[in-house]
Design a protein around this motif. Structure first.
Motif, PDB file in Angstrom:
ATOM      1  N   GLY A 315      -5.935 -16.239  -4.304  1.00  0.00           N
ATOM      2  CA  GLY A 315      -5.627 -16.770  -5.627  1.00  0.00           C
ATOM      3  C   GLY A 315      -6.785 -17.538  -6.222  1.00  0.00           C
ATOM      4  N   LYS A 316      -7.489 -18.301  -5.391  1.00  0.00           N
ATOM      5  CA  LYS A 316      -8.654 -19.044  -5.874  1.00  0.00           C
ATOM      6  C   LYS A 316      -9.737 -18.102  -6.379  1.00  0.00           C
ATOM      7  CE  LYS A 316     -11.838 -22.715  -4.502  1.00  0.00           C
ATOM      8  NZ  LYS A 316     -13.164 -22.152  -4.392  1.00  0.00           N
ATOM      9  N   ALA A 317      -9.789 -16.907  -5.798  1.00  0.00           N
ATOM     10  CA  ALA A 317     -10.796 -15.922  -6.196  1.00  0.00           C
ATOM     11  C   ALA A 317     -10.287 -14.988  -7.286  1.00  0.00           C
ATOM     12  CB  ALA A 317     -11.228 -15.106  -4.981  1.00  0.00           C
ATOM     13  N   GLY A 318      -9.126 -15.293  -7.861  1.00  0.00           N
ATOM     14  CA  GLY A 318      -8.612 -14.486  -8.958  1.00  0.00           C
ATOM     15  C   GLY A 318      -7.869 -13.241  -8.528  1.00  0.00           C
ATOM     16  N   MET A 319      -7.458 -13.199  -7.275  1.00  0.00           N
ATOM     17  CA  MET A 319      -6.724 -12.041  -6.761  1.00  0.00           C
ATOM     18  C   MET A 319      -5.298 -12.436  -6.393  1.00  0.00           C
ATOM     19  SD  MET A 319      -9.649 -10.132  -4.422  1.00  0.00           S
ATOM     20  CE  MET A 319     -10.509 -11.581  -3.818  1.00  0.00           C
ATOM     21  N   GLU A 320      -4.417 -11.480  -6.361  1.00  0.00           N
ATOM     22  CA  GLU A 320      -3.018 -11.737  -6.043  1.00  0.00           C
ATOM     23  C   GLU A 320      -2.654 -11.076  -4.724  1.00  0.00           C
ATOM     24  OE1 GLU A 320       1.492 -10.844  -7.782  1.00  0.00           O
ATOM     25  OE2 GLU A 320      -0.296 -10.317  -8.958  1.00  0.00           O
ATOM     26  N   ALA A 321      -2.043 -11.842  -3.817  1.00  0.00           N
ATOM     27  CA  ALA A 321      -1.606 -11.308  -2.534  1.00  0.00           C
ATOM     28  C   ALA A 321      -0.216 -10.692  -2.674  1.00  0.00           C
ATOM     29  CB  ALA A 321      -1.576 -12.412  -1.487  1.00  0.00           C
ATOM     30  N   ARG A 322      -0.029  -9.524  -2.065  1.00  0.00           N
ATOM     31  CA  ARG A 322       1.281  -8.857  -2.025  1.00  0.00           C
ATOM     32  C   ARG A 322       1.690  -8.768  -0.554  1.00  0.00           C
ATOM     33  NH1 ARG A 322       2.380  -5.587  -6.386  1.00  0.00           N
ATOM     34  NH2 ARG A 322       4.489  -5.508  -5.462  1.00  0.00           N
ATOM     35  N   PRO A 323       2.361  -9.772  -0.019  1.00  0.00           N
ATOM     36  CA  PRO A 323       2.663  -9.801   1.411  1.00  0.00           C
ATOM     37  C   PRO A 323       3.831  -8.908   1.824  1.00  0.00           C
ATOM     38  CG  PRO A 323       3.533 -11.761   0.350  1.00  0.00           C
ATOM     39  CD  PRO A 323       2.778 -11.006  -0.713  1.00  0.00           C
ATOM     40  N   CYS A 324       3.748  -8.391   3.050  1.00  0.00           N
ATOM     41  CA  CYS A 324       4.848  -7.656   3.672  1.00  0.00           C
ATOM     42  C   CYS A 324       4.611  -7.688   5.175  1.00  0.00           C
ATOM     43  CB  CYS A 324       4.927  -6.229   3.153  1.00  0.00           C
ATOM     44  SG  CYS A 324       3.550  -5.184   3.647  1.00  0.00           S
ATOM     45  N   SER A 325       5.611  -7.222   5.941  1.00  0.00           N
ATOM     46  CA  SER A 325       5.484  -7.314   7.398  1.00  0.00           C
ATOM     47  C   SER A 325       5.815  -6.025   8.138  1.00  0.00           C
ATOM     48  CB  SER A 325       6.382  -8.445   7.923  1.00  0.00           C
ATOM     49  OG  SER A 325       7.736  -8.203   7.597  1.00  0.00           O
ATOM     50  N   THR A 326       6.148  -4.956   7.426  1.00  0.00           N
ATOM     51  CA  THR A 326       6.496  -3.699   8.095  1.00  0.00           C
ATOM     52  C   THR A 326       5.710  -2.537   7.499  1.00  0.00           C
ATOM     53  OG1 THR A 326       8.306  -3.140   6.572  1.00  0.00           O
ATOM     54  CG2 THR A 326       8.841  -4.556   8.457  1.00  0.00           C
ATOM     55  N   ALA A 327       5.645  -1.447   8.255  1.00  0.00           N
ATOM     56  CA  ALA A 327       4.944  -0.258   7.781  1.00  0.00           C
ATOM     57  C   ALA A 327       5.630   0.315   6.545  1.00  0.00           C
ATOM     58  CB  ALA A 327       4.900   0.790   8.899  1.00  0.00           C
ATOM     59  N   ARG A 328       6.955   0.311   6.530  1.00  0.00           N
ATOM     60  CA  ARG A 328       7.683   0.857   5.378  1.00  0.00           C
ATOM     61  C   ARG A 328       7.331   0.095   4.099  1.00  0.00           C
ATOM     62  NH1 ARG A 328      14.158   1.472   5.496  1.00  0.00           N
ATOM     63  NH2 ARG A 328      13.560   3.193   6.873  1.00  0.00           N
ATOM     64  N   GLU A 329       7.351  -1.251   4.179  1.00  0.00           N
ATOM     65  CA  GLU A 329       7.007  -2.053   3.000  1.00  0.00           C
ATOM     66  C   GLU A 329       5.562  -1.806   2.586  1.00  0.00           C
ATOM     67  OE1 GLU A 329       9.519  -6.145   3.304  1.00  0.00           O
ATOM     68  OE2 GLU A 329       8.131  -5.758   4.954  1.00  0.00           O
ATOM     69  N   ALA A 330       4.664  -1.720   3.587  1.00  0.00           N
ATOM     70  CA  ALA A 330       3.243  -1.516   3.289  1.00  0.00           C
ATOM     71  C   ALA A 330       3.031  -0.205   2.543  1.00  0.00           C
ATOM     72  CB  ALA A 330       2.431  -1.529   4.585  1.00  0.00           C
ATOM     73  N   LEU A 331       3.694   0.859   2.980  1.00  0.00           N
ATOM     74  CA  LEU A 331       3.546   2.157   2.323  1.00  0.00           C
ATOM     75  C   LEU A 331       4.108   2.134   0.902  1.00  0.00           C
ATOM     76  CD1 LEU A 331       4.478   4.467   5.322  1.00  0.00           C
ATOM     77  CD2 LEU A 331       2.230   4.300   4.237  1.00  0.00           C
ATOM     78  N   GLN A 332       5.150   1.323   0.676  1.00  0.00           N
ATOM     79  CA  GLN A 332       5.733   1.219  -0.665  1.00  0.00           C
ATOM     80  C   GLN A 332       4.821   0.448  -1.617  1.00  0.00           C
ATOM     81  OE1 GLN A 332       9.531  -0.603   0.163  1.00  0.00           O
ATOM     82  NE2 GLN A 332      10.566   1.366   0.514  1.00  0.00           N
ATOM     83  N   LEU A 333       4.189  -0.620  -1.108  1.00  0.00           N
ATOM     84  CA  LEU A 333       3.366  -1.479  -1.960  1.00  0.00           C
ATOM     85  C   LEU A 333       1.938  -0.955  -2.126  1.00  0.00           C
ATOM     86  CD1 LEU A 333       4.428  -5.033  -0.668  1.00  0.00           C
ATOM     87  CD2 LEU A 333       5.015  -4.001  -2.863  1.00  0.00           C
ATOM     88  N   ALA A 334       1.462  -0.195  -1.167  1.00  0.00           N
ATOM     89  CA  ALA A 334       0.048   0.225  -1.138  1.00  0.00           C
ATOM     90  C   ALA A 334      -0.441   0.868  -2.429  1.00  0.00           C
ATOM     91  CB  ALA A 334      -0.183   1.157   0.051  1.00  0.00           C
ATOM     92  N   PRO A 335       0.326   1.771  -3.071  1.00  0.00           N
ATOM     93  CA  PRO A 335      -0.192   2.407  -4.290  1.00  0.00           C
ATOM     94  C   PRO A 335      -0.501   1.428  -5.418  1.00  0.00           C
ATOM     95  CG  PRO A 335       1.672   3.638  -3.415  1.00  0.00           C
ATOM     96  CD  PRO A 335       1.619   2.353  -2.661  1.00  0.00           C
ATOM     97  N   GLU A 336       0.108   0.226  -5.379  1.00  0.00           N
ATOM     98  CA  GLU A 336      -0.101  -0.758  -6.436  1.00  0.00           C
ATOM     99  C   GLU A 336      -1.265  -1.693  -6.136  1.00  0.00           C
ATOM    100  OE1 GLU A 336       3.557  -2.872  -6.735  1.00  0.00           O
ATOM    101  OE2 GLU A 336       4.788  -1.058  -6.851  1.00  0.00           O
ATOM    102  N   CYS A 337      -1.858  -1.575  -4.949  1.00  0.00           N
ATOM    103  CA  CYS A 337      -2.850  -2.559  -4.499  1.00  0.00           C
ATOM    104  C   CYS A 337      -4.257  -1.971  -4.451  1.00  0.00           C
ATOM    105  CB  CYS A 337      -2.463  -3.102  -3.118  1.00  0.00           C
ATOM    106  SG  CYS A 337      -0.868  -3.958  -3.114  1.00  0.00           S
TER     107      CYS A 337
END
Length: 419
Positions: A315-337
């Motif tokens: 956040g200090k560097a002007g970026m937004e973190a999209r946290p998750c903890s599972t492979a399923r969530e990671a695959l869902q969020l990845a296209p937006e990151c």
């Protein structure tokens, strides 16, 4: 190292503390370590010794609390972990200084306060309250006037009696001594760190201008970090304090108090040393003029304190973190990151390496950085084979994490990273 492991194995509590650390999310292992010799080998000699010392201090603090009770003991315990976390955090930014040794010294330096509480009781607590209410009084001076010795004298004598290294005993004894203008030797650097930690704790205890000025002066002309970066240090201090609470059950400073402390420091920095509004300098941040949307970084981790610290740095560097903890969530969020940060060893036994492979197989072609305290060559190689672009070791700082993320994202988007 074999002899050290054998010595640790003789003490069930020390064994438990070493294994708890090496199996913690902060260290990050792919399997549970059950053998103390293997744990000591992974931690290394210096970190093992400092871990045992820190654990013993935590045990003594809890024992004294059960015998003495009272809010003053709680205050001393939280003060100790704040100083220790601060010395370790600033040690990360100094050369030739071990953060684990700095942490142990931070816990030890005010140990004499607990002993004086135990011996002198209400007489010492009255003196302590007088110090806490004062703007300019120094605790060691008040103690000397009242008892003809101070907590550094008492602490050093006890540590010597218990057979701790003479170097540590000497540092605790001298941590109130004036420092030279330039800290050159390793011992001088440790004393500098102990001075910074104590000044920060004093200002946190009573947020008056006089104590802030003493903290600012404690940074010295050869400050461990630029004053403008102190707010980042507070975030790291909070992270270390939370880890200490989990590993050694040491009471941690109130997170809200640390947040207010960080805000107060930022305000003071903006106002300038003389209390006048200063010209603000822009914090270097990730910013691509041609990219309108906010840069989003996938963070695959299940440790709350690590996620909080990562979000703060990004956040200090002007970026937004999209946290998750599972492979399923990671695959869902990845296209937006725009990039992914993946912890190698998740606490539920999941493999970050496998998640990295799934991301690549699922078509994620953007930068992928692995994070772990696991420094083994085999792990780093496995991450590279899985498709990782880089590897960041824990504990990380703003300077060891953000520039890598910025550089890789900028290269991927075809823009130069800002420096």
């Amino acid at each position: 190292m074999q002899q050290l492991a054998a010595d640790v194995a003789l003490d069930p509590r020390a064994t438990a503390d070493v294994l708890r650390l090496v199996n913690s999310a902060a260290f990050g292992m792919s399997r549970e370590i059950l053998n103390v010799a293997e744990g000591v080998k992974l931690l290394g000699t210096k970190r093992t010794i400092c871990t045992v010392i820190s654990a013993c201090m935590a045990q003594f603090q809890q024992m004294l609390k059960s015998r003495t009770g009272g809010k003053e003991v709680n205050w001393s315990n939280r003060r100790g972990v704040l100083i220790a976390s601060a010395t370790a955090t600033f040690a990360d930014r100094m050369s030739d200084v071990c953060p684990d040794a700095a942490y142990a010294l931070g816990l030890l330096q005010d140990f004499g306060i607990l002993a004086l509480m135990r011996v002198e009781g209400s007489r010492y607590i009255r003196l302590l309250n007088r110090f806490r209410a004062s703007k300019t009084s120094r605790l060691e001076v008040l103690e000397k006037e009242e008892f003809d010795l101070n907590h550094a004298d008492i602490g050093a004598a006890l540590l010597q009696h218990w057979g701790l290294p003479e170097t540590m005993v000497g540092l605790v004894m001298r941590h109130h001594d004036p420092l030279p203008e330039e800290t050159i030797t390793v011992e001088q650097k440790f004393l500098h760190l102990m001075n910074i930690g104590e000044a920060l704790a004093n200002w946190r205890d009573h947020s008056v201008p006089e104590r802030y000025e003493r903290f600012r002066q404690s940074l010295g002309s050869a400050a461990a970090v630029p004053v403008e970066d102190i707010k980042d240090c507070i975030a790291e201090i909070a992270h270390r304090a939370e880890e200490a609470n989990r590993l050694f059950r040491i009471p941690q400073p109130d997170p809200q108090e640390l947040s207010e402390l960080a805000h107060g420091l930022a305000t003071k920095i903006t106002e300038g040393a003389e209390g006048r509004p200063a010209v603000e300098t822009e914090t270097p941040s990730f910013s691509l003029n041609d990219v309108r949307q906010r840069v989003q970084i996938l963070v695959v981790d299940d440790d709350s304190s690590t996620i909080a610290l990562t979000k703060h740095f990004l956040g200090k560097a002007g970026m937004e973190a999209r946290p998750c903890s599972t492979a399923r969530e990671a695959l869902q969020l990845a296209p937006e990151c725009h990039a992914a940060l993946v912890d190698v060893h998740l606490s539920d036994g999941a493999s970050g390496v496998d998640i990295a492979k799934e991301l690549r197989q699922g078509g994620f072609t953007r930068p992928l950085i692995m994070i772990s305290a696991d420094r083994r060559r085999s792990t780093v190689v496995a991450c590279a084979v899985a498709g990782a672009n880089d590897y960041v070791t824990k504990p990380f700082t703003f300077d060891t994490l953000v520039p890598k993320v910025s550089s890789l994202v900028s290269a991927h988007l075809g823009h130069p990273a800002r420096s």
